[in-house]
Design a protein around this motif. Structure first.
Motif, mmCIF file in Angstrom:
data_model
loop_
_atom_site.group_PDB
_atom_site.id
_atom_site.type_symbol
_atom_site.label_atom_id
_atom_site.label_comp_id
_atom_site.label_asym_id
_atom_site.label_seq_id
_atom_site.Cartn_x
_atom_site.Cartn_y
_atom_site.Cartn_z
ATOM 1 N N SER A 1 -2.915 11.618 -8.166
ATOM 2 C CA SER A 1 -2.152 10.419 -8.490
ATOM 3 C C SER A 1 -0.628 10.583 -8.538
ATOM 4 C CB SER A 1 -2.647 9.837 -9.817
ATOM 5 O OG SER A 1 -2.482 10.771 -10.864
ATOM 6 N N PRO A 2 -0.070 11.792 -8.733
ATOM 7 C CA PRO A 2 1.392 11.886 -8.861
ATOM 8 C C PRO A 2 2.220 11.219 -7.754
ATOM 9 C CG PRO A 2 0.425 13.918 -9.621
ATOM 10 C CD PRO A 2 -0.702 13.102 -9.033
ATOM 11 N N PRO A 3 1.824 11.304 -6.470
ATOM 12 C CA PRO A 3 2.660 10.625 -5.468
ATOM 13 C C PRO A 3 2.751 9.118 -5.716
ATOM 14 C CG PRO A 3 1.092 12.098 -4.394
ATOM 15 C CD PRO A 3 0.709 12.047 -5.841
ATOM 16 N N ARG B 1 0.845 -1.185 0.000
ATOM 17 C CA ARG B 1 0.000 0.000 0.000
ATOM 18 C C ARG B 1 0.886 1.242 0.000
ATOM 19 N NH1 ARG B 1 -4.504 0.417 -1.442
ATOM 20 N NH2 ARG B 1 -5.506 1.518 0.274
ATOM 21 N N VAL B 2 0.388 2.296 -0.645
ATOM 22 C CA VAL B 2 1.158 3.532 -0.714
ATOM 23 C C VAL B 2 0.374 4.638 0.002
ATOM 24 C CG1 VAL B 2 2.057 5.305 -2.268
ATOM 25 C CG2 VAL B 2 2.274 2.892 -2.865
ATOM 26 N N ALA B 3 1.086 5.366 0.833
ATOM 27 C CA ALA B 3 0.430 6.409 1.607
ATOM 28 C C ALA B 3 1.085 7.760 1.365
ATOM 29 C CB ALA B 3 0.487 6.076 3.092
ATOM 30 N N ILE C 1 0.251 19.319 15.570
ATOM 31 C CA ILE C 1 -0.020 18.594 14.326
ATOM 32 C C ILE C 1 1.017 17.510 14.096
ATOM 33 C CG2 ILE C 1 -0.215 18.792 11.800
ATOM 34 C CD1 ILE C 1 -1.242 21.607 12.177
ATOM 35 N N THR C 2 0.545 16.286 13.927
ATOM 36 C CA THR C 2 1.433 15.226 13.482
ATOM 37 C C THR C 2 0.977 14.811 12.084
ATOM 38 O OG1 THR C 2 0.030 13.849 14.854
ATOM 39 C CG2 THR C 2 2.318 14.055 15.543
ATOM 40 N N GLU C 3 1.932 14.361 11.292
ATOM 41 C CA GLU C 3 1.558 13.901 9.963
ATOM 42 C C GLU C 3 1.366 12.397 10.010
ATOM 43 O OE1 GLU C 3 3.168 16.235 6.494
ATOM 44 O OE2 GLU C 3 4.787 16.467 7.954
ATOM 45 N N VAL C 4 0.217 11.969 9.507
ATOM 46 C CA VAL C 4 -0.102 10.541 9.553
ATOM 47 C C VAL C 4 -0.336 10.022 8.128
ATOM 48 C CG1 VAL C 4 -1.116 10.648 11.853
ATOM 49 C CG2 VAL C 4 -2.564 11.034 9.858
ATOM 50 N N ASN C 5 -0.252 8.722 7.994
ATOM 51 C CA ASN C 5 -0.440 8.101 6.681
ATOM 52 C C ASN C 5 -1.883 8.154 6.224
ATOM 53 O OD1 ASN C 5 2.151 7.356 6.103
ATOM 54 N ND2 ASN C 5 1.981 5.321 7.022
ATOM 55 N N ARG C 6 -2.057 8.492 4.957
ATOM 56 C CA ARG C 6 -3.362 8.333 4.318
ATOM 57 C C ARG C 6 -3.095 7.505 3.064
ATOM 58 N NH1 ARG C 6 -8.327 10.736 2.398
ATOM 59 N NH2 ARG C 6 -8.139 11.336 0.235
ATOM 60 N N TYR C 7 -3.736 6.359 2.973
ATOM 61 C CA TYR C 7 -3.455 5.440 1.865
ATOM 62 C C TYR C 7 -4.186 5.877 0.599
ATOM 63 C CZ TYR C 7 -0.979 2.665 5.160
ATOM 64 O OH TYR C 7 -0.055 2.265 6.093
ATOM 65 N N ILE C 8 -3.463 5.919 -0.507
ATOM 66 C CA ILE C 8 -4.076 6.378 -1.758
ATOM 67 C C ILE C 8 -4.090 5.297 -2.845
ATOM 68 C CG2 ILE C 8 -3.517 8.808 -1.376
ATOM 69 C CD1 ILE C 8 -1.218 8.400 -3.453
ATOM 70 N N GLY C 9 -3.371 4.220 -2.653
ATOM 71 C CA GLY C 9 -3.342 3.193 -3.688
ATOM 72 C C GLY C 9 -2.318 2.137 -3.370
ATOM 73 N N SER C 10 -1.996 1.331 -4.366
ATOM 74 C CA SER C 10 -1.017 0.283 -4.120
ATOM 75 C C SER C 10 -0.079 0.116 -5.310
ATOM 76 C CB SER C 10 -1.724 -1.039 -3.822
ATOM 77 O OG SER C 10 -2.762 -1.251 -4.733
ATOM 78 N N ARG D 1 8.989 18.874 -0.402
ATOM 79 C CA ARG D 1 8.486 17.505 -0.527
ATOM 80 C C ARG D 1 8.348 17.077 -1.985
ATOM 81 N NH1 ARG D 1 5.073 16.307 4.262
ATOM 82 N NH2 ARG D 1 6.486 16.817 5.958
ATOM 83 N N PHE D 2 8.481 18.021 -2.900
ATOM 84 C CA PHE D 2 8.219 17.719 -4.311
ATOM 85 C C PHE D 2 9.517 17.707 -5.139
ATOM 86 C CE2 PHE D 2 4.732 20.123 -2.352
ATOM 87 C CZ PHE D 2 3.787 19.110 -2.320
ATOM 88 N N ASP D 3 10.638 17.739 -4.457
ATOM 89 C CA ASP D 3 11.940 17.770 -5.145
ATOM 90 C C ASP D 3 11.965 18.831 -6.235
ATOM 91 O OD1 ASP D 3 12.923 15.632 -3.638
ATOM 92 O OD2 ASP D 3 11.972 14.183 -4.984
ATOM 93 N N ALA D 4 11.401 19.997 -5.918
ATOM 94 C CA ALA D 4 11.267 21.017 -6.956
ATOM 95 C C ALA D 4 12.438 21.990 -6.982
ATOM 96 C CB ALA D 4 9.958 21.780 -6.765
ATOM 97 N N VAL D 5 13.282 21.962 -5.936
ATOM 98 C CA VAL D 5 14.405 22.893 -5.905
ATOM 99 C C VAL D 5 15.648 22.195 -6.452
ATOM 100 C CG1 VAL D 5 15.815 24.421 -4.484
ATOM 101 C CG2 VAL D 5 13.423 24.018 -3.884
ATOM 102 N N ARG D 6 16.237 22.784 -7.466
ATOM 103 C CA ARG D 6 17.386 22.162 -8.114
ATOM 104 C C ARG D 6 18.660 22.947 -7.808
ATOM 105 N NH1 ARG D 6 14.315 18.739 -11.732
ATOM 106 N NH2 ARG D 6 12.984 18.018 -10.055
#
Lengths: 285, 295
Positions: free
Chosen positions: A146-148, A57-59, A114-123, B79-84
């Protein structure tokens, strides 16, 4: 080396080209990976029928607010450019589906609430079809971004051998994410007004990337001077013409590859590779 | 007023040709081309643009070399590796415009205050007249993001026009896939028409896109295009659709005349009154009936 197969218009034959070129390269004795980056509608597995192996799974990271620590200072909401976190009178509300996972809210938070937690978007699934390495991403239904996930698929591709990247259609962020890191770009189109128009959009989209590229013209039944003119205007060559043939369409409809179902066309992919290989580098083992 | 969105999951199944043909049959309607990153409807309808707007869906980081101290923090946090940076750090960092999401993290952390977030020019959108009615369309700059926001803009303007001129229908030409622009096209519409084709991929993608419309609770029907290419799979798609509670409103045969119509910049039904045009009309009649039934 990575070769991306892309097109502005959908349904022009990206998967057909990517799958059959992969099979040719395997047959030629190369180490080949097919990477399905059309994560919204991945179809490569329908043709390659891989034995599936590892699926993971990808988060992405999204904010989670601890209401007890939060002092309602309002910084997270003020700095978020996607309206994904909003500070109300008595609480903070998050909209994970709008979040771009940039991490700004957690950084600016004055109360470390604020903590950053996983949100699953696909596999991402790995497998193999004979000697072919197979990797595919699949976006969960209802996920918008979808880019991530595409980046995750690309991360799994090996550095050695040849990787064929099956890109999503269009000219916006998903397509650009899939192609921007490749060594060679194959643009598939068809000889129709829609095909030509979207090819031109794609040529404009990728002109800032200094990647060598070529065009595959699919479903050709007669000479198409309009597409030829367009390509010469942009300085790209038409490397291959796949004829309009009912046998190819029927094989496709049943989930068969041109490689196995219409062996007479195998030379098409050999010829295509002979045009790409000298430009993309001497990778023939 | 009913908002009908034509989508497909899989690309190249005939969304745009059908949307245009439906519009020609719909009488008074407003067209919305929501396939903003590969818009083609205008090629058939040759719109006369009457209003033109710039679209900026977000920002983009710009590093001012004269202030930059080359500390490298921007690159670290992005987070987007946008800085080169060049490997030796001799030259100043630059921002990859395709990778930058305009989140502003770099501008916040930059100790030299050398980074500014500027609105990105993502594209343009238009309100036009066509022979079939008003049309709202857009052109995302090739390679740009924020397509969902642009789709939302196009749709909301189309709704406004339809309310003002009393159009019965808004016909939305959607994009392939099921991500951000598709969600923005589908959510809240009155009906989704899924155009599929009798191929294994058409079937596979139909199931995913219908799961999406179900997720957003949008009433959905199916139209099987080029149905005679593989009648067995067409039957199977019909059975699978019915099992999901999706009515098949039409089966449209494969005919080269559809491409000829496209080359002549006509809708299929403007170009021919042959069997393919009749089958499109049958599908449209059923769509109208279903929408009337739900008023």
């Amino acid at each position: 080396m990575k070769i991306a197969v892309a097109s502005g218009k959908g349904g022009t034959g990206k998967t057909t080209v990517a799958v059959n070129l992969s099979l040719f390269l395997v047959d030629a004795g190369l180490k080949v990976t097919y990477a399905d980056c059309d994560v919204e509608e991945p179809d490569g597995h329908l043709f390659l029928k891989p034995k599936s192996g590892l699926k993971r799974r990808v988060a992405v990271l999204v904010p989670q607010v601890n209401p007890e620590a939060c002092n309602l200072c309002g910084k997270c909401g003020a700095f978020c450019r996607y309206s994904a976190i909003v500070v109300l009178k008595e609480k903070v509300v998050t909209f994970p589906e709008l979040c771009h996972n940039c991490g700004v809210c957690a950084y600016v938070c004055s109360a470390q609430a604020i903590t950053e937690v996983n949100r699953y978007i696909g596999s991402v699934e790995r497998g193999s079809a004979g000697k072919l390495n197979f990797i595919s991403g699949c976006l969960d239904i209802g996920q918008a971004i979808s880019p991530p996930l595409i980046k995750d698929v690309l991360k799994e591709t090996p550095d050695s051998g040849v990787t064929i990247v099956d890109a999503p259609p269009g000219t916006s962020c998903p397509a650009m994410t899939a192609v921007s890191d490749c060594d060679y770009l194959l643009l598939v189109t068809e000889p129709t007004p829609f095909g030509r128009h979207d090819l031109e959009l794609m040529l404009q989209a990728v002109c800032s990337l200094s990647i060598p590229k070529g065009v595959v013209l699919n479903r050709v039944s007669s000479p198409d001077t309009a597409t030829e003119k367009l390509c010469s205007r942009y300085g790209v060559s038409i490397l291959s013409r796949i004829p309009e043939d009912r046998l190819i369409a029927e094989a496709y409809s049943k989930g068969l590859t041109v490689w196995e179902a219409v062996p007479g066309y195998r030379t098409l992919f050999a010829d295509l590779w002979s045009r790409i290989e000298p430009i993309a580098g001497g990778y023939m083992a | 007023m009913k908002e009908i969105v034509v989508i497909s999951g899989k690309g190249g199944t005939g969304k745009t040709s059908l949307t245009a043909a439906f519009a020609g049959l719909a009488g008074k309607c407003v067209l919305a081309d929501c396939d903003v990153d590969a818009a083609d409807l205008h090629l058939l309808l040759q719109p006369q643009v009457r209003e033109r707007y710039e679209f900026s869906g977000g920002g983009r980081a710009e590093i001012k070399a004269e202030k930059c101290s080359k500390c490298g923090l921007c690159r670290q946090i992005c987070r987007f590796d946008a800085v080169r940076y060049s490997a030796d750090k001799k030259s100043f960092p630059t921002v990859d415009p395709l990778a930058c999401e305009g989140c502003g993290f770099c501008a916040i952390v930059c100790p030299a205050d050398a980074i500014e977030i500027r609105p990105a020019a993502n594209g343009e959108w238009y309100v036009s007249d066509t022979r079939l009615g008003s049309m709202v369309h857009a052109c995302l700059r090739p390679g740009e993001g924020n397509s969902g926001k642009l789709v939302a803009l196009v749709r909301s303007r189309a709704r406004k026009i339809a309310a003002e001129d009393g159009s019965a229908y808004i016909l939305i030409d959607g994009s392939p896939g099921l991500g951000c622009p598709v969600i923005a096209s589908v959510a809240g519409s009155d009906m989704a028409v899924i155009v599929t084709e009798p191929t294994i991929s058409g079937e596979h993608d139909l199931l995913r896109i219908s799961a999406l419309t179900k997720h957003f609770r949008v009433p959905t029907v199916v139209c099987i295009n080029r149905s005679d290419i593989n009648p067995a799979i067409a039957d199977r798609i019909a059975a699978v659709s019915e099992a999901q509670g999706l009515e098949v409103v039409g089966r449209i045969r494969y005919d080269k005349i559809v491409t000829e119509a496209q080359m002549a910049a006509k809708t299929v039904n403007e170009y021919t009154d042959g069997l393919v045009a009749e089958e499109i009309m049958t599908a449209w009649r059923r769509i109208i009936t279903l929408n009337k039934g739900r008023e």
